[in-house]
Write a protein that holds these residues in place. Sequence first.
Motif, mmCIF file in Angstrom:
data_model
loop_
_atom_site.group_PDB
_atom_site.id
_atom_site.type_symbol
_atom_site.label_atom_id
_atom_site.label_comp_id
_atom_site.label_asym_id
_atom_site.label_seq_id
_atom_site.Cartn_x
_atom_site.Cartn_y
_atom_site.Cartn_z
ATOM 1 N N PHE A 50 10.287 4.812 1.153
ATOM 2 C CA PHE A 50 9.960 6.209 1.351
ATOM 3 C C PHE A 50 9.823 6.903 0.005
ATOM 4 C CE2 PHE A 50 11.908 5.498 5.573
ATOM 5 C CZ PHE A 50 10.818 5.882 6.327
ATOM 6 N N VAL A 51 8.742 7.642 -0.137
ATOM 7 C CA VAL A 51 8.452 8.349 -1.388
ATOM 8 C C VAL A 51 8.659 9.837 -1.148
ATOM 9 C CG1 VAL A 51 6.727 8.826 -3.155
ATOM 10 C CG2 VAL A 51 6.804 6.570 -2.055
ATOM 11 N N HIS A 52 9.512 10.432 -1.944
ATOM 12 C CA HIS A 52 9.790 11.856 -1.793
ATOM 13 C C HIS A 52 8.555 12.670 -2.166
ATOM 14 C CE1 HIS A 52 12.222 15.451 -1.500
ATOM 15 N NE2 HIS A 52 11.765 15.852 -2.668
ATOM 16 N N ASP A 53 8.146 13.552 -1.278
ATOM 17 C CA ASP A 53 6.949 14.365 -1.480
ATOM 18 C C ASP A 53 7.369 15.832 -1.483
ATOM 19 O OD1 ASP A 53 4.516 15.597 -1.585
ATOM 20 O OD2 ASP A 53 3.619 14.454 0.061
ATOM 21 N N GLU A 54 7.474 16.416 -2.654
ATOM 22 C CA GLU A 54 7.922 17.805 -2.758
ATOM 23 C C GLU A 54 6.906 18.785 -2.191
ATOM 24 O OE1 GLU A 54 8.881 18.608 -6.780
ATOM 25 O OE2 GLU A 54 10.647 17.295 -6.825
ATOM 26 N N SER A 55 5.648 18.354 -2.079
ATOM 27 C CA SER A 55 4.613 19.250 -1.562
ATOM 28 C C SER A 55 4.670 19.372 -0.039
ATOM 29 C CB SER A 55 3.226 18.755 -1.976
ATOM 30 O OG SER A 55 2.915 17.521 -1.350
ATOM 31 N N PHE A 101 0.858 -1.186 0.000
ATOM 32 C CA PHE A 101 0.000 0.000 0.000
ATOM 33 C C PHE A 101 0.889 1.229 0.000
ATOM 34 C CE2 PHE A 101 -3.808 -2.028 2.431
ATOM 35 C CZ PHE A 101 -4.336 -2.468 1.232
ATOM 36 N N LYS A 102 0.523 2.229 -0.781
ATOM 37 C CA LYS A 102 1.102 3.565 -0.653
ATOM 38 C C LYS A 102 0.068 4.382 0.106
ATOM 39 C CE LYS A 102 3.089 7.629 -1.583
ATOM 40 N NZ LYS A 102 2.075 8.518 -0.967
ATOM 41 N N LEU A 103 0.413 4.793 1.330
ATOM 42 C CA LEU A 103 -0.540 5.502 2.166
ATOM 43 C C LEU A 103 -0.545 6.990 1.860
ATOM 44 C CD1 LEU A 103 0.066 3.667 5.566
ATOM 45 C CD2 LEU A 103 -1.421 3.041 3.650
ATOM 46 N N SER A 104 -1.651 7.636 2.157
ATOM 47 C CA SER A 104 -1.819 9.050 1.812
ATOM 48 C C SER A 104 -1.511 9.978 2.979
ATOM 49 C CB SER A 104 -3.251 9.295 1.339
ATOM 50 O OG SER A 104 -4.167 9.107 2.406
ATOM 51 N N GLY A 105 -1.281 9.418 4.174
ATOM 52 C CA GLY A 105 -1.089 10.243 5.354
ATOM 53 C C GLY A 105 -2.347 10.351 6.186
ATOM 54 N N THR A 141 1.548 15.915 10.751
ATOM 55 C CA THR A 141 2.936 15.772 10.325
ATOM 56 C C THR A 141 3.538 14.427 10.708
ATOM 57 O OG1 THR A 141 3.660 16.831 12.361
ATOM 58 C CG2 THR A 141 3.392 18.252 10.445
ATOM 59 N N ASN A 142 2.909 13.715 11.628
ATOM 60 C CA ASN A 142 3.456 12.435 12.075
ATOM 61 C C ASN A 142 2.951 11.237 11.267
ATOM 62 O OD1 ASN A 142 5.089 13.361 14.204
ATOM 63 N ND2 ASN A 142 3.308 13.569 15.522
ATOM 64 N N PHE A 143 2.071 11.454 10.330
ATOM 65 C CA PHE A 143 1.470 10.330 9.620
ATOM 66 C C PHE A 143 2.376 9.829 8.499
ATOM 67 C CE2 PHE A 143 -2.111 11.830 11.895
ATOM 68 C CZ PHE A 143 -3.027 10.798 11.964
ATOM 69 N N PHE A 144 2.346 8.508 8.300
ATOM 70 C CA PHE A 144 3.139 7.848 7.263
ATOM 71 C C PHE A 144 2.488 8.071 5.903
ATOM 72 C CE2 PHE A 144 4.568 3.996 4.956
ATOM 73 C CZ PHE A 144 5.940 4.096 5.157
ATOM 74 N N ARG A 145 3.284 8.462 4.906
ATOM 75 C CA ARG A 145 2.749 8.769 3.581
ATOM 76 C C ARG A 145 3.550 8.077 2.482
ATOM 77 N NH1 ARG A 145 3.894 12.905 6.239
ATOM 78 N NH2 ARG A 145 5.589 13.470 4.843
ATOM 79 N N SER A 146 4.090 6.918 2.803
ATOM 80 C CA SER A 146 4.935 6.215 1.850
ATOM 81 C C SER A 146 4.413 4.802 1.630
ATOM 82 C CB SER A 146 6.393 6.216 2.333
ATOM 83 O OG SER A 146 6.928 7.530 2.274
ATOM 84 N N ARG A 147 5.251 3.928 1.113
ATOM 85 C CA ARG A 147 4.818 2.585 0.738
ATOM 86 C C ARG A 147 5.215 1.577 1.816
ATOM 87 N NH1 ARG A 147 6.483 -0.007 -5.054
ATOM 88 N NH2 ARG A 147 5.241 1.782 -5.771
ATOM 89 N N VAL A 148 4.301 0.663 2.162
ATOM 90 C CA VAL A 148 4.578 -0.393 3.122
ATOM 91 C C VAL A 148 4.248 -1.744 2.504
ATOM 92 C CG1 VAL A 148 2.279 -0.154 4.167
ATOM 93 C CG2 VAL A 148 4.127 -1.262 5.459
#
Length: 262
Positions: free
Chosen positions: A61-66, A35-39, A179-186
């Motif tokens: 970890f997915v780099h998020d420029e935003s 899953f790639k989570l959205s945060g 800001t503490n939520f995971f937003r990458s792939r697991v």
Amino acid sequence: MKIATSRWTILAFAVVALVRAAAAEDAPVTTYEYFKLSGSQWFYSDYRPTCLDTIEIKLRFVHDESKPGVSECIYCSRTEKSGGLGQCMSAYRVGNTGKMRIDRNSSSQTDLFLPDFDRDYVLRADYKALKATMSDGTTTNVLTETMQSGQFTPGSVLAFFVAHTKGDALSPTMPEPDTNFFRSRVYYVKIYYDGDVKLVRHFVPASREIDGQLCYGMYDVETMAFRPFSGSSYLPAEVGPALVQAAAAKTTPVTTYEYFKL
């Protein structure tokens, strides 16, 4: 005789109805590669860790420029302390620096530096051996650091992909997204009791129909329990390829009939 037959017939139909209801509650679980989570997704593991356990996670970890400089929490168990941090057993990525920080308590922190983003890694935090490692599956890209000591008793079950609220051991950070939520792939989460003596939890990305709605979450292969995501959105940002319905194979099939002549 007619009365007895009628009673048995009613009982037979009642049994069939109950069996159908039980089967409906035991809906199959579909597992996925990742899953790639959205945060906005997190879950409770129902496992209260010790400072001797090992936590292993495959992630990307997915780099998020935003969201420059925003950290991502992977897991967290905190002791309760009113108005303060308490003591924390956690792991998180510090902003977009590529630094991975593992907490043993509030003052014992160990840092690992990732070579790059958008690459699969296995993070393993062995709290008994005081060793933290991160590897991409090759012998050349293996990072190992000695974890600082510091015993304490975690005060809450492990929450994944979110941090517990400061001063409250039982509540995740709110509101969302945070800001503490995971937003990458697991890919998976494993928890070993007492170093690596016993695998007690093995969570994989999964979905299951609950009350007629398809829900996403993590499925524990060890206990056969589905943990639906909590949060403002249960739907991941990206769902990987579906795998076999392994969970359904462990469920005894139920065959129903229109009637029985007793």
